[in-house]
Design a protein around this motif. Structure first.
Motif, mmCIF file in Angstrom:
data_model
loop_
_atom_site.group_PDB
_atom_site.id
_atom_site.type_symbol
_atom_site.label_atom_id
_atom_site.label_comp_id
_atom_site.label_asym_id
_atom_site.label_seq_id
_atom_site.Cartn_x
_atom_site.Cartn_y
_atom_site.Cartn_z
ATOM 1 N N LEU A 46 50.210 -57.425 33.786
ATOM 2 C CA LEU A 46 50.342 -56.036 34.191
ATOM 3 C C LEU A 46 48.968 -55.471 34.485
ATOM 4 N N VAL A 47 48.855 -54.748 35.593
ATOM 5 C CA VAL A 47 47.560 -54.229 36.007
ATOM 6 C C VAL A 47 47.101 -53.131 35.050
ATOM 7 N N VAL A 48 45.853 -53.226 34.629
ATOM 8 C CA VAL A 48 45.209 -52.176 33.851
ATOM 9 C C VAL A 48 43.858 -51.940 34.502
ATOM 10 N N MET A 49 43.746 -50.901 35.268
ATOM 11 C CA MET A 49 42.536 -50.645 36.019
ATOM 12 C C MET A 49 41.418 -50.224 35.075
ATOM 13 N N ALA A 50 40.212 -50.583 35.410
ATOM 14 C CA ALA A 50 39.067 -50.325 34.543
ATOM 15 C C ALA A 50 38.825 -48.841 34.321
ATOM 16 N N ASP A 51 39.145 -48.013 35.318
ATOM 17 C CA ASP A 51 38.882 -46.587 35.199
ATOM 18 C C ASP A 51 40.094 -45.809 34.694
ATOM 19 N N SER A 52 41.160 -46.505 34.265
ATOM 20 C CA SER A 52 42.363 -45.827 33.779
ATOM 21 C C SER A 52 42.282 -45.609 32.280
ATOM 22 N N VAL A 53 43.094 -44.685 31.810
ATOM 23 C CA VAL A 53 43.192 -44.501 30.366
ATOM 24 C C VAL A 53 43.917 -45.692 29.770
ATOM 25 N N SER A 54 43.682 -45.937 28.473
ATOM 26 C CA SER A 54 44.306 -47.089 27.829
ATOM 27 C C SER A 54 45.814 -46.909 27.824
ATOM 28 N N GLY A 55 46.540 -47.972 28.169
ATOM 29 C CA GLY A 55 47.985 -47.907 28.262
ATOM 30 C C GLY A 55 48.645 -47.933 26.899
ATOM 31 N N ARG A 56 49.878 -47.441 26.844
ATOM 32 C CA ARG A 56 50.613 -47.469 25.599
ATOM 33 C C ARG A 56 52.087 -47.260 25.888
ATOM 34 N N PHE A 57 52.911 -47.751 24.977
ATOM 35 C CA PHE A 57 54.351 -47.520 25.068
ATOM 36 C C PHE A 57 54.669 -46.339 24.163
ATOM 37 N N VAL A 58 55.283 -45.302 24.708
ATOM 38 C CA VAL A 58 55.584 -44.097 23.944
ATOM 39 C C VAL A 58 57.012 -44.156 23.420
ATOM 40 N N VAL A 59 57.159 -43.899 22.136
ATOM 41 C CA VAL A 59 58.482 -43.837 21.516
ATOM 42 C C VAL A 59 59.027 -42.424 21.708
ATOM 43 N N GLU A 60 60.154 -42.323 22.418
ATOM 44 C CA GLU A 60 60.767 -41.009 22.638
ATOM 45 C C GLU A 60 61.623 -40.648 21.426
ATOM 46 N N LYS A 61 61.438 -39.419 20.937
ATOM 47 C CA LYS A 61 62.090 -39.022 19.695
ATOM 48 C C LYS A 61 63.017 -37.826 19.891
ATOM 49 N N ASN A 62 63.955 -37.712 18.964
ATOM 50 C CA ASN A 62 64.742 -36.496 18.828
ATOM 51 C C ASN A 62 64.716 -36.101 17.365
ATOM 52 N N SER A 63 65.107 -34.873 17.066
ATOM 53 C CA SER A 63 65.042 -34.420 15.684
ATOM 54 C C SER A 63 66.355 -34.675 14.959
ATOM 55 N N LEU A 64 66.249 -34.937 13.668
ATOM 56 C CA LEU A 64 67.408 -35.156 12.800
ATOM 57 C C LEU A 64 67.272 -34.190 11.632
ATOM 58 N N THR A 65 68.226 -33.278 11.514
ATOM 59 C CA THR A 65 68.166 -32.259 10.465
ATOM 60 C C THR A 65 69.235 -32.535 9.408
ATOM 61 N N VAL A 66 68.810 -32.593 8.159
ATOM 62 C CA VAL A 66 69.747 -32.754 7.038
ATOM 63 C C VAL A 66 70.130 -31.368 6.537
ATOM 64 N N THR A 67 71.415 -31.070 6.540
ATOM 65 C CA THR A 67 71.885 -29.759 6.053
ATOM 66 C C THR A 67 72.519 -29.850 4.669
ATOM 67 N N SER A 68 72.867 -31.069 4.250
ATOM 68 C CA SER A 68 73.448 -31.280 2.922
ATOM 69 C C SER A 68 73.173 -32.731 2.509
ATOM 70 N N PRO A 69 72.785 -32.970 1.241
ATOM 71 C CA PRO A 69 72.670 -32.039 0.117
ATOM 72 C C PRO A 69 71.400 -31.193 0.201
ATOM 73 N N SER A 70 71.348 -30.138 -0.600
ATOM 74 C CA SER A 70 70.227 -29.201 -0.571
ATOM 75 C C SER A 70 68.914 -29.872 -0.941
ATOM 76 N N MET A 111 67.769 -32.585 0.072
ATOM 77 C CA MET A 111 67.175 -33.291 1.197
ATOM 78 C C MET A 111 67.090 -32.427 2.458
ATOM 79 N N LYS A 112 67.384 -31.147 2.341
ATOM 80 C CA LYS A 112 67.357 -30.286 3.519
ATOM 81 C C LYS A 112 66.003 -30.336 4.212
ATOM 82 N N GLY A 113 66.060 -30.430 5.523
ATOM 83 C CA GLY A 113 64.815 -30.497 6.295
ATOM 84 C C GLY A 113 65.030 -31.217 7.608
ATOM 85 N N THR A 114 63.984 -31.274 8.422
ATOM 86 C CA THR A 114 64.048 -31.922 9.732
ATOM 87 C C THR A 114 63.151 -33.143 9.752
#
Length: 625
Positions: free
Chosen positions: A14-38, A40-43
């Motif tokens: 895979l091409v990585v040009m010398a003047d480019s920023v360092s490449g990386r694989f980004v993990v896409e996230k979503n939030s998980l909120t616990v509403t019960s039990p009290s 463990m409440k939180g996101t």
């Protein structure tokens, strides 16, 4: 989501040009909120899987269920319907351990058992990773395209807390939320599809082309309406300098090893080569560029689908001649496309393909593009199944609230919450106005615009007409009444006071305004006057043959001496004007006659000198000596 379309030999990187920023694989996230039990409440964070259908733009609540230890990893099939929620109860989310089989198989087994979502607890203390499809098809090819439930990976510590709570018999209620998974800053969505023209890589290529054909109509509607800005991209690789002259690089690359693609059949001795794929990829890029210059970028979708149908590899039609016939049928400028492509055999860079290589490197919040196909929405990589309704949901979640097109509000991709008790928002059935506004992420309560009149309020408990035109809407909520053909209103369209009784009335202006009896206030002051009260006003009259002048509160005679004097003065003035005109006429005639006499005498004196004049010298003839 499809995995890598074929594998290159190790000599291709895979091409990585010398003047480019360092490449990386980004993990896409979503939030998980616990509403019960009290306790463990939180996101908490969770990583969106690269398959299944995440609910982009929405959320999903469920009760967490942890299976028995003999199948805690979900690698074996569960009994049918084991985790299916009972009618009227909250959906079940199955919590599974990582390990022993591929992620997709765990989720598939959970889906068949009736689970609505899957949480996979990591077995290693590490940052979250993306649950991906297996690189090889194997058994996965039989079920990956049928996975329709969302799934996410959670870290080891959080997973152990959930398991402990479940084993203790506590009710675990969580909410998976994808509403902020895609940025939604404005009323236009920018998205790009990293694709490939290769149609001989098996299931993954079939999934890609099926998606392009299914999504074409939707994409073109979005583009024609200026709701979106779409850009296609193609991954290319380069061959290291030491291997440029090798058989592998020569068959897979163009421009002297600068741009390469995998061999379609993974066999260098037969069929098409990787360089054929790169060349067609370049042609498709140029088709988009030429179509975009002519203000018709959506034609790219027509070309790609038509080329796939008319020029497949298996029929040996994957070539320039077939591509040219498609280009001609769509009315595109073939010469411009050829000029855009340049010469693939030259030992020089191709500007367009070099741009593509730079674009593969992740920038900002977007990670590297390393797999095909990849969809990027508002610079955020989509995770999930490449399927029409799923992708449309992801795109629709990229619009700012209440700016999405009607396409995003269709019943097949979202429910209209305003249909149920007006969404809990304010409404007035009298003039059919409601503050409930349906959006892709759910309803919002926003005071409406009715017949050009803006309503203001909190949208939940009240909204009221405001500004110009407000009195047209239910009289602005103020008093109004009609009697004997006359209508009075207390509504005021300007100023701080919205309801004020009109002149001639008194009251709060909202519920009532009462007529004022002006006669009791002795408004008619003149001695000869008499007053009569009317609704909203009054009438003053004079006794006898007198006329009432309201502005001066006085009475005058209709036939007074002043009137006779006035007419006499008028006649005097008329007679005076007539006499002056006659005098002026006489003077004019006299002066005109005198003038004419003088002129006649002057003319006659030139020919017949009068006794009183000396001889007029002749200047016409002069002698010179």
């Amino acid at each position: 989501m499809a995995a890598i379309l074929g594998l290159l030999p190790l000599v291709l990187v895979l091409v990585v040009m010398a003047d480019s920023v360092s490449g990386r694989f980004v993990v896409e996230k979503n939030s998980l909120t616990v509403t019960s039990p009290s306790s463990m409440k939180g996101t908490y964070d969770s990583a969106i899987a690269n398959f299944g259908i995440p609910q982009y733009g929405g959320s999903l609540a469920g009760a967490v269920v942890y299976p028995k230890k003999d199948n805690a990893n979900g690698c074996e099939e569960f009994s049918s319907g084991t985790f299916k929620a009972k009618p009227g109860s909250i959906p079940n989310f199955l919590l599974l351990d990582r390990g022993d089989c591929v992620f997709a198989k765990k989720v598939w087994n959970a889906q068949k058992a009736g689970a609505s979502a899957v949480l996979v607890a990591d077995n290693t203390d590490e940052p979250l990773i993306t649950m991906d499809l297996p690189h090889e098809d194997g058994d996965a090819s039989n079920y990956i395209e049928n996975i329709t439930i969302p799934s996410a990976l959670i870290d080891k510590k959080f997973g152990e807390q959930l398991k402990k709570s479940a084993n203790n018999g506590e009710m675990l209620i969580v909410n998976l939320d994808w509403r902020e998974a895609v940025p939604h800053p404005d009323d236009r969505v920018e998205y790009e599809l990293w694709t490939n023209s290769n149609d001989e890589c098996g299931l993954k290529c079939d999934m890609l082309m099926e998606f392009i054909k299914d999504f074409k109509g939707v994409a073109q509607i979005l583009e024609r309406g200026s709701y979106s800005q779409f850009t296609p991209h193609y991954i290319t690789w380069y061959c290291p300098q030491a291997f440029i002259l090798s058989k592998q690089c020569k068959s897979q690359c163009i421009n002297h090893g600068r741009y390469c693609a995998p061999d379609p059949e993974q066999d260098f001795s037969k069929g098409y080569d990787g360089k054929d794929v790169v060349t067609e990829n370049l042609r498709q890029l140029c088709v988009f560029r030429v179509a975009n210059e002519s203000k018709k970028p959506w034609v790219w979708w027509d070309y790609v689908t038509d080329f796939h149908i008319r020029c497949p590899m298996k029929e040996k039609k994957y070539n320039k001649e077939c591509a040219d016939s498609v280009i001609k049928s769509l009315g595109l400028d073939g010469l411009k496309i050829e000029k855009c492509m340049g010469d693939p055999s030259t030992d020089a860079e191709n500007p367009l393909l070099t741009e593509e290589q730079h674009a593969q490197i992740g920038k900002g919040s977007r990670g590297d593009v390393t797999i095909l196909p990849t969809l990027v929405v508002n610079n955020r990589q989509y995770r999930g199944k490449l399927e029409k309704s799923a992708i449309l949901k992801a795109i629709c979640s990229g619009f700012e609230e209440s700016t999405e097109p009607a396409l995003c509000l269709s019943s097949d991709i979202e429910s209209n919450e305003c249909l149920d008790n007006n969404g809990g928002c304010w409404q007035d059935k009298h003039f059919n106005a409601s503050a409930c506004k349906d959006t892709f992420r759910g309803r919002i309560c926003e005071c409406p615009l009715v017949d050009g009149v803006k309503f203001k309020g909190d949208g939940y408990t009240y909204c009221e007409a405001s500004g110009p035109g407000r009195c047209r809407i239910n009289n602005g909520g103020c008093w109004n009444e009609s009697q004997n053909g006359h209508t009075f209103s207390a509504c005021q369209e300007s100023g701080d006071v919205k309801c004020k009784c009109p002149p001639g009335f008194k009251g709060d202006g909202i519920k009532k305004c009462e007529d004022i009896d002006e006669c009791k206030e002795k408004i008619c002051q003149c001695p000869e006057c008499s007053c009569k009260n009317t609704w909203g006003s009054y009438e003053c009259t004079c006794s006898g043959d007198l006329l009432y002048i309201r502005d001066h509160d006085t009475c005058i005679s209709k036939t007074s001496g002043a009137s006779k004097t006035t007419w006499a003065a008028v006649w005097v003035i008329l007679i005076g004007i007539s006499m002056a005109a006659m005098g002026a006429y006489i003077v004019y005639k006299y002066r005109l006659r005198s003038y004419m006499d003088a002129e006649v005498r002057a003319i006659m004196s030139q020919y017949m000198p009068l006794d009183s004049q000396s001889e007029v010298p002749n200047h016409g003839q002069e002698t010179h000596s």
